[in-house]
Write an enzyme that holds these catalytic residues in place. Structure first.
Site, mmCIF file in Angstrom:
data_model
loop_
_atom_site.group_PDB
_atom_site.id
_atom_site.type_symbol
_atom_site.label_atom_id
_atom_site.label_comp_id
_atom_site.label_asym_id
_atom_site.label_seq_id
_atom_site.Cartn_x
_atom_site.Cartn_y
_atom_site.Cartn_z
ATOM 1 N N THR A 144 0.821 -1.216 0.000
ATOM 2 C CA THR A 144 0.000 0.000 0.000
ATOM 3 C C THR A 144 0.854 1.264 0.000
ATOM 4 O O THR A 144 1.948 1.288 0.592
ATOM 5 C CB THR A 144 -0.923 0.023 1.239
ATOM 6 O OG1 THR A 144 -1.635 1.260 1.255
ATOM 7 C CG2 THR A 144 -0.160 -0.106 2.546
ATOM 8 N N TYR A 187 -3.954 -1.601 10.047
ATOM 9 C CA TYR A 187 -3.856 -2.281 8.748
ATOM 10 C C TYR A 187 -2.594 -1.843 7.988
ATOM 11 O O TYR A 187 -1.804 -2.677 7.530
ATOM 12 C CB TYR A 187 -5.110 -2.010 7.885
ATOM 13 C CG TYR A 187 -4.782 -2.081 6.414
ATOM 14 C CD1 TYR A 187 -4.480 -3.297 5.816
ATOM 15 C CD2 TYR A 187 -4.682 -0.917 5.644
ATOM 16 C CE1 TYR A 187 -4.093 -3.363 4.490
ATOM 17 C CE2 TYR A 187 -4.310 -0.974 4.326
ATOM 18 C CZ TYR A 187 -4.014 -2.195 3.742
ATOM 19 O OH TYR A 187 -3.615 -2.244 2.442
ATOM 20 N N HIS A 188 -2.410 -0.512 7.860
ATOM 21 C CA HIS A 188 -1.248 -0.025 7.107
ATOM 22 C C HIS A 188 0.051 -0.467 7.795
ATOM 23 O O HIS A 188 1.057 -0.733 7.140
ATOM 24 C CB HIS A 188 -1.292 1.499 6.975
ATOM 25 C CG HIS A 188 -2.341 2.002 6.030
ATOM 26 N ND1 HIS A 188 -3.568 2.478 6.447
ATOM 27 C CD2 HIS A 188 -2.370 2.103 4.675
ATOM 28 C CE1 HIS A 188 -4.286 2.851 5.404
ATOM 29 N NE2 HIS A 188 -3.588 2.631 4.304
ATOM 30 N N LYS A 191 1.290 -3.804 6.658
ATOM 31 C CA LYS A 191 1.980 -3.782 5.351
ATOM 32 C C LYS A 191 3.405 -3.245 5.507
ATOM 33 O O LYS A 191 4.296 -3.590 4.731
ATOM 34 C CB LYS A 191 1.189 -2.925 4.360
ATOM 35 C CG LYS A 191 -0.210 -3.457 4.071
ATOM 36 C CD LYS A 191 -0.218 -4.468 2.934
ATOM 37 C CE LYS A 191 -1.614 -4.995 2.693
ATOM 38 N NZ LYS A 191 -1.754 -5.775 1.479
HETATM 39 O O1 LIG Z 1 -16.365 8.521 3.361
HETATM 40 C C1 LIG Z 1 -15.151 8.779 3.406
HETATM 41 C C2 LIG Z 1 -14.157 7.791 3.369
HETATM 42 C C3 LIG Z 1 -12.839 8.188 3.444
HETATM 43 N N1 LIG Z 1 -12.513 9.510 3.536
HETATM 44 C C4 LIG Z 1 -11.093 9.904 3.591
HETATM 45 O O2 LIG Z 1 -10.498 9.452 2.401
HETATM 46 C C5 LIG Z 1 -9.141 9.053 2.623
HETATM 47 C C6 LIG Z 1 -8.933 7.671 2.075
HETATM 48 O O3 LIG Z 1 -9.757 6.725 2.727
HETATM 49 P P1 LIG Z 1 -10.081 5.304 2.046
HETATM 50 O O4 LIG Z 1 -10.981 4.570 2.963
HETATM 51 O O5 LIG Z 1 -10.528 5.494 0.638
HETATM 52 O O6 LIG Z 1 -8.618 4.636 1.950
HETATM 53 P P2 LIG Z 1 -7.681 3.893 3.002
HETATM 54 O O7 LIG Z 1 -8.305 3.744 4.343
HETATM 55 O O8 LIG Z 1 -6.363 4.596 2.984
HETATM 56 O O9 LIG Z 1 -7.505 2.438 2.414
HETATM 57 C C7 LIG Z 1 -7.673 2.114 1.037
HETATM 58 O O10 LIG Z 1 -6.601 2.558 0.273
HETATM 59 C C8 LIG Z 1 -5.297 2.037 0.673
HETATM 60 C C9 LIG Z 1 -4.305 2.659 -0.264
HETATM 61 S S1 LIG Z 1 -3.655 4.173 0.355
HETATM 62 O O11 LIG Z 1 -4.766 5.006 0.834
HETATM 63 O O12 LIG Z 1 -2.796 3.858 1.488
HETATM 64 O O13 LIG Z 1 -2.946 4.832 -0.703
HETATM 65 C C10 LIG Z 1 -5.336 0.519 0.559
HETATM 66 O O14 LIG Z 1 -4.103 0.007 0.998
HETATM 67 C C11 LIG Z 1 -6.471 -0.048 1.377
HETATM 68 O O15 LIG Z 1 -6.546 -1.450 1.217
HETATM 69 C C12 LIG Z 1 -7.797 0.584 0.943
HETATM 70 O O16 LIG Z 1 -8.870 0.100 1.739
HETATM 71 C C13 LIG Z 1 -8.911 9.214 4.129
HETATM 72 O O17 LIG Z 1 -8.261 10.413 4.333
HETATM 73 C C14 LIG Z 1 -10.315 9.242 4.718
HETATM 74 O O18 LIG Z 1 -10.414 9.985 5.931
HETATM 75 C C15 LIG Z 1 -13.492 10.487 3.560
HETATM 76 O O19 LIG Z 1 -13.214 11.690 3.636
HETATM 77 N N2 LIG Z 1 -14.794 10.086 3.508
#
Ligand SMILES: O=c1ccn([C@@H]2O[C@H](COP(=O)(O)OP(=O)(O)O[C@H]3O[C@H](CS(=O)(=O)O)[C@@H](O)[C@H](O)[C@H]3O)[C@@H](O)[C@H]2O)c(=O)[nH]1
Length: 404
Positions: A144, A187-188, A191
């Site tokens: 990730t 989770y992160h 990884k």
């Molecule tokens: O309704 C929402 C959902 C999320 N967010 C914000 O959007 C961002 C990303 O959230 P996300 O749930 O889309 O992503 P994340 O939790 O980081 O996890 C997802 O994205 C990761 C890649 S990354 O984000 O680390 O680049 C992958 O590893 C994970 O498996 C996948 O579930 C965060 O700042 C969160 O606070 C909002 O503002 N509103």
């Protein structure tokens, strides 16, 4: 090639298995079906109706003549995974078999413990079994972007490694180190731990390993999942497993205010699901040699700020935007610049945010809107106990509860 797709029943695993099968590879899906059990635990379901994995494999054979072999196996059972590798001797292994949702990993102490046990043991069992059986498979792992911590410190985030200069009595010494990790959830963090396991087994046992630091996946269909209604990909909209852009698109389709956390100033890396499966194909074609360091790719194609995405979706669909207290502990605003030169050099032609593809997701959401439980849309998982007290109501005024 004979390829094992570990976690091949999941959101990225399933379309990857189809994509590689379509290219003529012999595909073995290994999965413990834990995602389906977690749906049951949470009382949510994929927006799209999903058939059993056996039925999906049957339809793929009917449509293409290619076989997908399914093996019900849990990577935490060391003896079974070692025996399986010894029997099937895959030439490549793609490892998606981890709990992948940050909010799920932060739900309670039990969910933290599950995520660490599951992910770290799965990865380590696999590595130990690869050494023990002596198979010379290329391991491609879905990591990730979150291991870097979304902060550029003024320079683009490189692909995995950082060149540093250390002062020694004999003068400055140049070193190449793994980019320091700064995970933002349990989770992160798993990884990040995986990265150390990979570094160790590559250096000690000469395992050939590629780690893909993937951004947030959006979209739903790939060229293969479109071929038959029963090949449709799973699609999560709930507050734990739904990812941000897909959630906004689904929310707009059901007239739910877009759930922006905080100011929406978080900048993140994104990739379309079609590019995600193509990147795995490209990574397979560029395996490191035994004794080489772990090859790390940044698997993303563009960066966006969350509130800009909300504005884009609102403009396109007329949805309202709701700014909510942030359930996560994360920077209010961040800049993010990421290098992805290696995939571009291998021939990736990135799919960027296009209204057509965004509209496609809205259409899927409208088609299956009757399957959406609005009460499961908000993110109820808070990063700390203090934050849990501040995050009280959803955009529709309902009180949020913590699930333990
Ligand atoms: O309704 C929402 C959902 C999320 N967010 C914000 O959007 C961002 C990303 O959230 P996300 O749930 O889309 O992503 P994340 O939790 O980081 O996890 C997802 O994205 C990761 C890649 S990354 O984000 O680390 O680049 C992958 O590893 C994970 O498996 C996948 O579930 C965060 O700042 C969160 O606070 C909002 O503002 N509103």
């Amino acid at each position: 090639m004979r390829i094992a797709v570990l976690g091949g029943d999941g959101f990225v695993g399933w379309p990857t298995a189809l994509h590689l099968s379509d290219l003529g590879h012999e595909i073995h899906i290994v999965d413990n079906l834990s995602r389906r059990w977690i749906d049951t635990e949470l009382g949510v379901q994929s927006l799209t109706p999903m058939d059993s994995i056996q039925e999906r494999c049957r339809i793929w054979h009917q449509e293409t003549g290619q076989r997908l072999h399914f093996h019900l196996l849990d990577l935490r059972e060391y003896d079974r995974i070692r025996a399986w590798l010894a029997e099937y001797r895959p030439e490549a292994i793609i490892h998606f078999a981890e709990q992948r949702a940050a909010p799920y990993s932060m739900k309670s102490d039990r969910h933290k413990v599950y995520t660490v046990n599951n992910n770290v043991n799965a990865t380590h069992n696999l590595l130990a079994a690869m050494v023990e059986t002596g198979i010379d498979a290329h391991l491609v792992h879905l990591g990730t972007m979150g291991v870097y911590g979304y902060s550029t410190v003024g320079a683009p985030i490189p692909e995995g490694y950082l060149d540093v200069s250390v002062e020694t009595p004999a003068g400055p010494k140049e070193l190449e180190i793994l980019y320091p990790t700064r995970p933002g959830s349990v989770y992160h963090m798993t990884k990040s731990l995986d990265q150390i396991l990979f570094q160790y087994y590559a250096q000690n046992d000469g395992l050939r390993i590629t780690d893909l630091h993937q951004g947030i996946v959006w979209g739903t269909h790939t060229n293969q999942t479109r071929r038959h209604p029963q090949l449709i990909n799973r699609f999560d909209y709930d507050g734990d497993y739904g990812t941000v852009l897909n959630r906004f698109l689904i929310q707009s389709a059901i007239g739910y205010p877009l759930t922006v956390h905080g100011t929406g100033g978080q900048t993140r890396a994104f990739i379309h699901i079609q590019d995600s499966v193509r990147c795995v194909e490209l990574a397979l074609s560029d395996a490191p040699k035994a004794g080489e360091r772990v090859k790390i790719f940044n698997q993303m194609t563009e960066t966006h700020r969350v509130r800009d995405l909300a504005e884009l979706v609102a403009k396109m669909t007329g949805a309202k935007v709701s700014f909510l207290p942030n359930p996560r502990k994360e920077a209010d605003e961040n800049e993010l610049v990421v290098r992805n030169d290696q995939f571009l050099a291998l021939g990736l032609k990135p799919i960027t945010l296009q209204e057509g593809l965004l509209g496609e997701v809205v259409d899927v959401a409208k088609k299956f809107a009757h399957r959406i439980d609005r009460s499961r849309v908000p993110c109820v998982s808070a990063w700390t106990k203090d934050i849990a007290q501040r995050v009280e109501h959803d955009p529709e005024g309902r009180r949020l509860r913590s699930v333990s």
